[in-house]
Design an enzyme around this catalytic site. Structure first.
Site, PDB file in Angstrom:
ATOM      1  N   HIS A   4      -6.394 -29.331 -35.071  1.00 42.50           N
ATOM      2  CA  HIS A   4      -7.315 -28.274 -34.652  1.00 42.50           C
ATOM      3  C   HIS A   4      -8.327 -28.766 -33.616  1.00 42.50           C
ATOM      4  CE1 HIS A   4      -5.640 -25.608 -37.646  1.00 42.50           C
ATOM      5  NE2 HIS A   4      -5.814 -26.538 -38.554  1.00 42.50           N
ATOM      6  N   LYS A  29       0.838  -1.207   0.000  1.00 38.76           N
ATOM      7  CA  LYS A  29       0.000   0.000   0.000  1.00 38.76           C
ATOM      8  C   LYS A  29       0.868   1.251   0.000  1.00 38.76           C
ATOM      9  CE  LYS A  29      -3.503   2.515   2.652  1.00 38.76           C
ATOM     10  NZ  LYS A  29      -4.539   2.444   3.709  1.00 38.76           N
TER      11      LYS A  29
END
Length: 516
Positions: free
Chosen positions: A274, A134
């Protein structure tokens, strides 16, 4: 400058701490970290010297103290903060070096009771990292030993300080580290029957960059889902033994190929193009099984991904070497086989290190995700046990034993075909495939054309019911003798009548295998 060090993973921490000390940074550490640094001759103060308060509750409370968090969260440019820090005796902390208790590793271990798992939930470490992240503009948060060198290099630079860009990256990394940690904990505590909670987070660990995405202009990377307690063994945990870097399509087809062969208990070879199996066969001899898989569609097999669910031997390797394939995956390879295959410069060779023991087992235990714009579709895997397969014979003629064997093979195969999906099989060999067609009769027509003369005497599997009897008519005309599909159409009776007229056998499974 001052650094607080509290790490479970102590990889490289002694050298890093010594490097900080050499640059004039005062070191403060907790418990075992402090002891390790002292034993290594690094000057360090214990956390209790800073707080004036001992570690308590067996170490559960050690860094949770106002003086620690005032030192981390205090804004150095705020006169009010500085005045307050001085009033309470809090000194600024400029580096927080912290990584967390091994919750995931403990939770994955066999025989671990709940109390032991809960004891490995880190509280203070997460809080330290969040506080430092932070306030990253003034505090450097470091949670990964791989970043130690970067920080030391920055301190050794002309500026003598860690740049804001690196601080921000380290802060993002710290927050992500905590988010992944919490995801592991929530996944562990969530009950097994709560598959779809109101809020769901994923924890992914990057395996590596891919050569490119589906197309060369797309960037891509490969991630493993670290929330799965027992990581499925396949491409995600395999080793690449040879060949160029994997791209997106290579990885996708290798995974599809491995899923197929792992779904069969007999020695099996699959060839994928594929995402669809263009060749598939089961048998006893690997080289012969390979030849039968290629024979399913030799033209389409060229350049595909090939998979074995057994260790590849030299005889099979020599057969493979005669055809151009891009990708190969198997549990392992004999030294002789690997020597043959590694002569193929463009062949990527993957080893899973694992032979599946039960059909479909790599499907269990994880969820299937499909991306849509702005969200995800989430479902369980299509992994019904074999003993849940319904086999309702709905025609006058039941299938022969030979036909039944082929039907069950075809039904397992069609699960791996994109919808609309049709498979023709003879024995334990795929001879025709119709995948991804806009209508079912189109898929049947394509499968029959691919099979050619081999359609005569073959059986057919469909991933869903036949909405019209035309698909059965087309198969009968090609010589197909038996059909397996879910049933459930309002025109089922018409399809049955067509099958009876052509003396075909038909089985309803009452289960569907759509794959999009």
């Amino acid at each position: 400058m001052r650094a607080l060090i509290s790490v479970f993973d102590k990889t490289g921490v002694v050298d890093f701490a010594r490097g900080l000390a050499d640059r004039g940074v005062e070191l403060i550490a907790t418990g075992n970290t402090e002891a390790m640094l002292r034993e290594s001759g690094v000057a360090v103060r214990g956390i209790q010297e800073l707080t004036g308060f001992p570690e308590i509750l067996g170490g559960r409370v050690k860094t949770l103290h106002p003086l620690i968090y005032a030192g981390i969260l205090g804004l150095r440019h705020d006169p009010g903060h500085l005045e307050e820090m001085d009033r309470v005796g809090a000194s600024p902390i400029d580096f927080v070096v912290c990584n967390l208790y091994p919750f995931r590793e403990t939770a994955k271990g066999s025989g671990q009771d709940l109390a032991n798992v809960l004891e490995n939930i880190d509280i203070g470490g997460v809080t330290l990292l969040r506080a430092a992240a932070k306030n990253f503009a003034q505090v450097v948060p470091i949670c990964d030993p791989m970043d130690y060198g970067t920080v030391l290099d920055e301190l050794a630079s002309d500026a003598g300080n860690v740049g804001q860009g690196i601080r921000r990256r380290l802060a993002a990394k710290a927050f992500q580290h905590c988010a992944v940690y919490d995801t592991h904990i929530s996944g562990y505590l969530r009950s097994a029957d709560e598959l779809f909670p109101d809020h769901l987070t994923l924890a992914m660990k990057k395996i590596g960059e891919l050569r490119y995405g589906e197309n060369p202009h797309q960037l891509a990377a490969f991630y493993a889902d670290s929330t799965i307690r027992s990581l499925p063994r396949g491409v995600v945990s395999g080793r690449q033994l040879h060949g160029k870097q994997l791209a997106f399509n290579n990885t996708y087809d290798l995974d599809a190929a491995w899923r197929i062969v792992a779904d069969f208990s007999a020695p099996t070879v699959a060839i994928v193009k594929h995402g669809n199996p263009v060749g598939l066969a089961c048998g006893d001899d690997l080289a012969e099984t390979y030849r039968r898989a290629v024979a399913g569609d030799p033209q389409t097999a060229f350049g595909g991904a090939i998979s074995f669910n057994r260790t590849v031997n030299e005889a099979a390797a020599r057969e493979i070497a005669e055809v151009f394939f891009e990708d190969l995956i198997a549990p392992d390879y004999t030294p002789e086989a690997l020597a043959v295959l590694q002569k193929k410069r463009d062949l990527r060779i993957m080893a899973t290190g694992y032979q599946p023991e039960r059909p479909g087992e790599i499907e269990a235990g994880d969820l299937d995700f499909k991306r849509v714009v702005g969200g995800w579709l989430v479902q369980t895997r299509d992994a019904l046990p074999e003993n849940m397969l319904t086999r309702d014979v709905v025609t006058t003629r039941p299938p022969t034993l030979s036909e039944l064997t082929s039907l069950l093979f075809a039904w397992r195969a069609v699960k791996h075909v994109h919808s609309h999906g049709i498979v023709l099989a003879r024995g334990l060999q795929l001879v025709g495939l119709g995948a991804g067609q806009p209508s079912r009769v189109d898929a049947v027509d394509l499968a029959c054309r691919k099979a050619g003369d081999r359609a005569a005497g073959a059986v057919m599997a469909s991933d869903a019911f036949f909405p019209f009897p035309d698909g059965i008519e087309r198969a009968a005309a090609a010589g197909v003798t038996a059909v397996i599909h879910p049933g459930g159409s309002i025109r089922d009776q018409q399809a049955i009548e067509v099958a009876n007229r052509h003396h075909m056998a038909m089985i309803f499974t009452h289960q569907r295998h759509f794959k999009h």
